[in-house]
Design an enzyme around this catalytic site. Structure first.
Site, short mmCIF file in Angstrom:
data_model
loop_
_atom_site.label_atom_id
_atom_site.label_comp_id
_atom_site.label_asym_id
_atom_site.label_seq_id
_atom_site.Cartn_x
_atom_site.Cartn_y
_atom_site.Cartn_z
N HIS A 184 29.35 -11.49 -0.97
CA HIS A 184 29.60 -12.54 0.02
C HIS A 184 29.75 -11.87 1.40
O HIS A 184 30.50 -10.90 1.53
CB HIS A 184 30.92 -13.26 -0.26
CG HIS A 184 30.99 -14.00 -1.57
ND1 HIS A 184 30.94 -15.38 -1.67
CD2 HIS A 184 31.13 -13.56 -2.85
CE1 HIS A 184 31.06 -15.75 -2.93
NE2 HIS A 184 31.18 -14.65 -3.68
N HIS A 224 26.50 -10.52 -6.71
CA HIS A 224 26.31 -11.05 -5.36
C HIS A 224 27.41 -10.58 -4.45
O HIS A 224 28.56 -10.44 -4.85
CB HIS A 224 26.22 -12.58 -5.35
CG HIS A 224 27.31 -13.28 -6.10
ND1 HIS A 224 27.32 -13.38 -7.48
CD2 HIS A 224 28.43 -13.90 -5.67
CE1 HIS A 224 28.38 -14.06 -7.85
NE2 HIS A 224 29.08 -14.38 -6.78
N GLY A 257 37.18 -13.65 -10.40
CA GLY A 257 36.80 -14.99 -9.94
C GLY A 257 35.30 -15.20 -9.81
O GLY A 257 34.86 -16.11 -9.11
N GLN A 258 34.51 -14.37 -10.49
CA GLN A 258 33.05 -14.52 -10.42
C GLN A 258 32.63 -15.75 -11.21
O GLN A 258 33.00 -15.90 -12.38
CB GLN A 258 32.37 -13.26 -10.98
CG GLN A 258 30.86 -13.31 -10.90
CD GLN A 258 30.20 -12.03 -11.41
OE1 GLN A 258 30.87 -11.11 -11.85
NE2 GLN A 258 28.89 -11.99 -11.35
N ASN A 301 33.09 -10.50 -6.08
CA ASN A 301 33.96 -10.91 -7.18
C ASN A 301 33.35 -10.42 -8.48
O ASN A 301 32.15 -10.61 -8.71
CB ASN A 301 34.10 -12.43 -7.20
CG ASN A 301 34.79 -12.97 -5.97
OD1 ASN A 301 35.73 -12.35 -5.45
ND2 ASN A 301 34.34 -14.11 -5.46
N ASP A 344 25.55 -19.79 1.48
CA ASP A 344 26.30 -20.36 0.37
C ASP A 344 26.30 -21.89 0.48
O ASP A 344 26.43 -22.46 1.56
CB ASP A 344 27.75 -19.83 0.38
CG ASP A 344 28.45 -20.06 -0.93
OD1 ASP A 344 28.71 -19.08 -1.65
OD2 ASP A 344 28.76 -21.24 -1.26
N ILE A 345 26.18 -22.56 -0.66
CA ILE A 345 26.11 -24.02 -0.67
C ILE A 345 27.47 -24.65 -0.32
O ILE A 345 27.52 -25.77 0.17
CB ILE A 345 25.59 -24.51 -2.05
CG1 ILE A 345 24.98 -25.89 -1.95
CG2 ILE A 345 26.67 -24.45 -3.12
CD1 ILE A 345 24.15 -26.29 -3.17
#
Ligand code: 5GP
Length: 114
Positions: free
Chosen positions: A102, A100, A93-94, A87, A31-32
């Site tokens: 997490h 995806h 909260g997507q 999410n 994740d960035i």
């Protein structure tokens, strides 16, 4: 495939990502904006926008993504545990409209989510 979101652009190579694992079904990358020492996103190559879009035909795909998450957790030394989060849509909260998962770990994570 119309790459209309950032994860599809990572899948087609338009946007770079730090890849942790890939195969013919999925791609895993860091994740960035990591929320834990380990924060990896696992995405299907198939275009599926949300968890709510999953269908019977996706059973083995979502199972495979879970097994990839477990293998990455072992490979990255998350022997104290980890968390898998998906999410879904607005209330979930997507923020990126491509399914995806997490994988979070490397510290004790709080509960419940906000
Ligand atoms: P969501 O909020 O949709 O469940 O999670 C989206 C995640 O994607 C966020 O944790 C966010 O930091 C991450 N993200 C957004 N854009 C990029 C990007 O361009 N590259 C990477 N590696 N992660 C991204």
């Amino acid at each position: 495939m119309l790459a209309d979101n950032v994860f599809l652009k990572i899948l087609d190579g338009t946007i770079p990502a730090r890849i942790a694992f890939q195969d013919d079904l999925c791609l895993a990358f860091h994740d960035i904006h990591p929320q834990a020492p380990v924060h990896i996103l696992i995405i299907p190559r198939k275009v599926i926008r949300t968890h709510a879009e999953l269908r019977q035909e996706d059973t083995s795909l979502i199972g495979h993504m879970n097994l990839v998450a477990g293998q990455l957790a072992r490979d990255l030394g998350l022997d104290q545990g980890y968390r898998i989060v998906i999410n879904c849509d607005t209330d979930g909260g997507q923020t990126v409209p491509h399914l995806h998962m997490h994988l979070l770990g490397g510290r004790a994570l709080g509960w419940p989510p906000g």
